[in-house]
Design a protein around this motif. Structure first.
Motif, PDB file in Angstrom:
ATOM      1  N   LEU A 171       6.281 -20.259 -32.221  1.00  0.00           N
ATOM      2  CA  LEU A 171       6.856 -21.002 -33.355  1.00  0.00           C
ATOM      3  C   LEU A 171       5.852 -21.206 -34.492  1.00  0.00           C
ATOM      4  N   ALA A 172       6.319 -21.807 -35.565  1.00  0.00           N
ATOM      5  CA  ALA A 172       5.546 -21.892 -36.808  1.00  0.00           C
ATOM      6  C   ALA A 172       4.192 -22.557 -36.601  1.00  0.00           C
ATOM      7  N   GLY A 173       3.180 -21.966 -37.203  1.00  0.00           N
ATOM      8  CA  GLY A 173       1.838 -22.530 -37.176  1.00  0.00           C
ATOM      9  C   GLY A 173       1.063 -22.224 -35.910  1.00  0.00           C
ATOM     10  N   ALA A 174       1.697 -21.604 -34.937  1.00  0.00           N
ATOM     11  CA  ALA A 174       0.998 -21.304 -33.682  1.00  0.00           C
ATOM     12  C   ALA A 174       0.043 -20.134 -33.887  1.00  0.00           C
ATOM     13  N   VAL A 175      -0.988 -20.104 -33.045  1.00  0.00           N
ATOM     14  CA  VAL A 175      -1.969 -19.010 -33.064  1.00  0.00           C
ATOM     15  C   VAL A 175      -2.091 -18.463 -31.647  1.00  0.00           C
ATOM     16  N   VAL A 176      -1.983 -17.156 -31.537  1.00  0.00           N
ATOM     17  CA  VAL A 176      -2.189 -16.476 -30.251  1.00  0.00           C
ATOM     18  C   VAL A 176      -3.254 -15.417 -30.504  1.00  0.00           C
ATOM     19  N   ASN A 177      -4.439 -15.637 -29.987  1.00  0.00           N
ATOM     20  CA  ASN A 177      -5.572 -14.795 -30.352  1.00  0.00           C
ATOM     21  C   ASN A 177      -5.756 -13.577 -29.446  1.00  0.00           C
ATOM     22  N   ALA A 233      -6.596 -16.084 -23.142  1.00  0.00           N
ATOM     23  CA  ALA A 233      -5.859 -17.077 -22.346  1.00  0.00           C
ATOM     24  C   ALA A 233      -4.560 -16.453 -21.836  1.00  0.00           C
ATOM     25  N   VAL A 234      -4.046 -17.029 -20.759  1.00  0.00           N
ATOM     26  CA  VAL A 234      -2.811 -16.518 -20.157  1.00  0.00           C
ATOM     27  C   VAL A 234      -1.790 -17.649 -20.078  1.00  0.00           C
ATOM     28  N   VAL A 235      -0.617 -17.400 -20.611  1.00  0.00           N
ATOM     29  CA  VAL A 235       0.498 -18.345 -20.534  1.00  0.00           C
ATOM     30  C   VAL A 235       1.532 -17.691 -19.622  1.00  0.00           C
ATOM     31  N   GLY A 236       1.818 -18.313 -18.502  1.00  0.00           N
ATOM     32  CA  GLY A 236       2.694 -17.696 -17.516  1.00  0.00           C
ATOM     33  C   GLY A 236       4.156 -17.670 -17.935  1.00  0.00           C
ATOM     34  N   ALA A 237       4.938 -16.953 -17.149  1.00  0.00           N
ATOM     35  CA  ALA A 237       6.375 -16.873 -17.402  1.00  0.00           C
ATOM     36  C   ALA A 237       6.990 -18.272 -17.376  1.00  0.00           C
ATOM     37  N   GLY A 283      -9.718 -17.907 -22.404  1.00  0.00           N
ATOM     38  CA  GLY A 283      -9.735 -17.534 -20.998  1.00  0.00           C
ATOM     39  C   GLY A 283      -9.069 -18.529 -20.068  1.00  0.00           C
ATOM     40  N   ALA A 284      -8.460 -19.567 -20.610  1.00  0.00           N
ATOM     41  CA  ALA A 284      -7.740 -20.539 -19.768  1.00  0.00           C
ATOM     42  C   ALA A 284      -6.403 -19.957 -19.322  1.00  0.00           C
ATOM     43  N   THR A 285      -5.844 -20.567 -18.279  1.00  0.00           N
ATOM     44  CA  THR A 285      -4.546 -20.095 -17.762  1.00  0.00           C
ATOM     45  C   THR A 285      -3.590 -21.274 -17.626  1.00  0.00           C
ATOM     46  N   LEU A 286      -2.391 -21.096 -18.126  1.00  0.00           N
ATOM     47  CA  LEU A 286      -1.301 -22.043 -17.898  1.00  0.00           C
ATOM     48  C   LEU A 286      -0.312 -21.305 -17.007  1.00  0.00           C
ATOM     49  N   GLY A 287      -0.207 -21.733 -15.759  1.00  0.00           N
ATOM     50  CA  GLY A 287       0.566 -20.968 -14.777  1.00  0.00           C
ATOM     51  C   GLY A 287       2.058 -20.894 -15.068  1.00  0.00           C
ATOM     52  N   ASP A 288       2.722 -20.056 -14.323  1.00  0.00           N
ATOM     53  CA  ASP A 288       4.171 -19.883 -14.490  1.00  0.00           C
ATOM     54  C   ASP A 288       4.869 -21.244 -14.423  1.00  0.00           C
ATOM     55  N   ILE A 306      -6.711 -27.931 -23.051  1.00  0.00           N
ATOM     56  CA  ILE A 306      -7.030 -27.311 -21.764  1.00  0.00           C
ATOM     57  C   ILE A 306      -8.299 -26.491 -21.980  1.00  0.00           C
ATOM     58  N   ARG A 307      -9.351 -26.915 -21.316  1.00  0.00           N
ATOM     59  CA  ARG A 307     -10.674 -26.347 -21.566  1.00  0.00           C
ATOM     60  C   ARG A 307     -10.733 -24.852 -21.266  1.00  0.00           C
ATOM     61  N   ASP A 308     -11.625 -24.191 -21.982  1.00  0.00           N
ATOM     62  CA  ASP A 308     -11.858 -22.757 -21.767  1.00  0.00           C
ATOM     63  C   ASP A 308     -12.002 -22.452 -20.276  1.00  0.00           C
ATOM     64  N   HIS A 309     -11.353 -21.428 -19.830  1.00  0.00           N
ATOM     65  CA  HIS A 309     -11.471 -20.891 -18.465  1.00  0.00           C
ATOM     66  C   HIS A 309     -10.947 -21.826 -17.376  1.00  0.00           C
ATOM     67  N   VAL A 310     -10.306 -22.901 -17.748  1.00  0.00           N
ATOM     68  CA  VAL A 310      -9.660 -23.780 -16.766  1.00  0.00           C
ATOM     69  C   VAL A 310      -8.283 -23.202 -16.420  1.00  0.00           C
ATOM     70  N   THR A 311      -7.868 -23.372 -15.167  1.00  0.00           N
ATOM     71  CA  THR A 311      -6.557 -22.886 -14.731  1.00  0.00           C
ATOM     72  C   THR A 311      -5.640 -24.061 -14.402  1.00  0.00           C
TER      73      THR A 311
END
Ligand code: JB2
Length: 237
Positions: A139-145, A166-170, A183-188, A198-203
């Motif tokens: 959505l508007a203003g978001a950044v996905v690097n 970073a990974v954003v799950g399904a 490098g952080a992950t937000l699980g499915d 959510i800190r860098d590289h945190v899952t």
């Protein structure tokens, strides 16, 4: 994906733009921002919403048609060749576990109702080196690097940041203004509340919740709910 979908021609001064038809599953609050993003992107014309109990406000504000409930819509496309069907996107949002989103997607997949569209608001930045799954919405203003991956049906909400790699799950949801560090992950199915960090590289594990404004500095187990700065576990789902 878009090229294989049923198209519509829109007259624009000086040029002809080919857009694809889009059907939005769910017609409540979240659908309003999804519809706006789709229209603003110039890639889609919204055919209508599918909802058994739609919000009149959505239809009045945005002038979208109601195509019926899921049963009626799925019956109506059954005889249409797959390459002539409209693209689909979930307009169902929700806070926390994405039960309704998952079950709606499964119902449409089981019926082979059409391809899932990926919607990116033109005021978002998505790196060419990022990957967006089918049905993902940015959505508007978001950044996905660069190097980031956004899974199928995930939501990257207004002004959210998904940093490099970073990974954003399904079905995961990065709430408005939330930041997922490099490098952080937000699980499915996990949910990052408004303005959380959510800190860098945190899952963050699958189906976990990081509360609004929290700072997750360490891994979050699947299904856990954390809140505060630094984030502490306050429950399970
Ligand atoms: O299986 C379904 C289904 N389940 C719920 N199929 C279809 N076609 N529609 C479904 N719905 C519909 O989604 C409901 O009937 C309802 O009209 C709509 C959900 O709208 P609501 O306004 O209740 O919630 P929302 O998910 O759009 O918005 C929530 O989440 C957003 C992320 C709100 O909390 C917003 O404030 C928030 N920004």
């Amino acid at each position: 994906m878009a090229a294989a979908l049923a198209t519509t021609q829109a007259a624009v001064p000086g040029v002809r733009v080919t857009r694809c038809w889009l059907v939005v599953i769910g017609g409540g609050e979240h659908a309003r921002v999804v519809i706006d993003a789709a229209r603003a992107s110039d890639a889609w014309d919204v055919l209508g919403i599918v909802d058994g109990d739609p919000s009149d406000r959505t239809r009045m504000l945005l002038g979208v048609d109601l195509l019926g409930d899921d049963v009626a819509y799925l019956a109506s496309v059954a005889g249409i060749p797959p390459d002539r069907r409209a693209g689909l996107v979930l307009g169902i949002g929700g806070i926390g576990v994405p039960v309704a989103r998952r079950s709606a997607a499964a119902r449409y997949d089981a019926a082979g109702a059409g391809q899932w569209a990926t919607i990116v608001h033109p005021a978002a930045w998505v790196s060419p080196a990022a990957v967006l799954g089918p049905g993902a919405v940015v959505l508007a203003g978001a950044v996905v690097n660069a190097g980031a991956e956004v899974g199928a049906h995930a939501i990257v909400n207004t002004n959210a940041v998904v940093e490099h790699d970073a990974v954003v799950g399904a079905f995961a949801h990065v709430g408005p203004g939330a930041v997922l560090g490099g490098g952080a992950t937000l699980g499915d199915g996990a949910f990052a509340g408004m303005g959380c960090l959510i800190r860098d590289h945190v899952t963050v594990g699958p189906d976990a919740v990081v509360g609004m404004g929290a700072a997750a500095t360490a891994d979050v187990p699947s299904g856990a709910t954390v809140a505060g700065v630094p984030a502490r576990r306050i429950g399970a789902r």
